[in-house]
Write a protein that holds these residues in place. Structure first.
Motif: not given
Length: 238
Positions: A41-45, A187-190
């Protein structure tokens, strides 16, 4: 329009329930996932942060702000110029088509639902002239341009309109990744929370920028968008 009504309209325009088809667009995120470029999720962010800084801010927000100012001045040519420039700056065909479809659907939705003395945004005046131009094929009707014009008519300021646009785009991208089954709600909300400072920064920087300053630089996103057009697996329009 009262401040409360303008605020409620801003919430309406940023709500994923708004039926303009943006939920069908991933703007290349699906292809990033299909090709294994996003594992966490960090890579997505980080990817979406790059979108904000390379496309959403310097291209879409600039177009939105110019359309907002042109709408306030009753300048149809100015709005059409924003449409033309944004189309030229958006290289993948799927990205352009998604933006045009969403813009047209927003205009149609408002024409159907916002009628009478309590209408939030009546499709008349400059909005009506612009819709006529879209229907006549004189302009594309890109979503950020339509949103900027609609926001101005609703009494939403240019900075607030930019926040509405950027927020809805970011949540749309995050939502697409989630619906593809790769990331959970937490993860998405983070990542959404971590992206707020970037959303604020790009909107502050670009909401009142001159149209001539428009640029777009996200080469890998463009490549992914173009690859998506020929992909064997596609759940999203883009």
């Amino acid at each position: 329009m009262t401040d409360s009504a303008a605020f409620l309209t801003a919430l309406r325009l940023s709500d994923s329930m708004l039926p303009v088809g943006t939920y069908t667009a991933s703007y290349g995120v699906e292809q990033y996932l299909n090709e294994g470029y996003l594992e966490t999720s960090e890579e997505l962010g980080e990817l979406i942060k790059g979108y904000l800084q390379g496309v959403i801010g310097p291209a879409e927000t600039v177009a939105l702000g110019h359309a907002h100012r042109s709408s306030a001045a009753g300048d149809l040519d100015g709005i059409l110029a924003a449409d033309e420039r944004l189309g030229a700056a958006t290289l993948p065909a799927e990205f352009r088509e998604s933006s045009e479809k969403a813009g047209g659907k927003l205009l149609d939705l408002l024409a159907e639902t916002d009628k009478g003395p309590f209408a939030a945004v009546s499709v008349d005046g400059i909005v009506g002239e612009y819709r006529d131009a879209v229907e006549a094929g004189r302009t594309a009707g890109h979503y950020p341009v339509v949103l900027g014009m609609v926001a101005e008519r609703a009494g939403i300021g240019p900075h607030e309109a930019a926040l509405v646009s950027a927020y809805s785009t970011v949540t749309g991208l995050l939502g697409a990744a989630q619906r593809l089954g790769r990331f959970g709600h937490t993860d998405i909300q983070s990542e959404l929370s971590r992206l707020f400072p970037t959303v604020e920064a790009v909107c502050e920087q670009y909401h009142d920028a001159d149209l001539g300053a428009m640029c777009s630089f996200a080469p890998l996103a463009d490549v992914m968008g173009m690859s998506h057009e020929r992909a064997d697996r596609r759940l999203f329009m883009s």
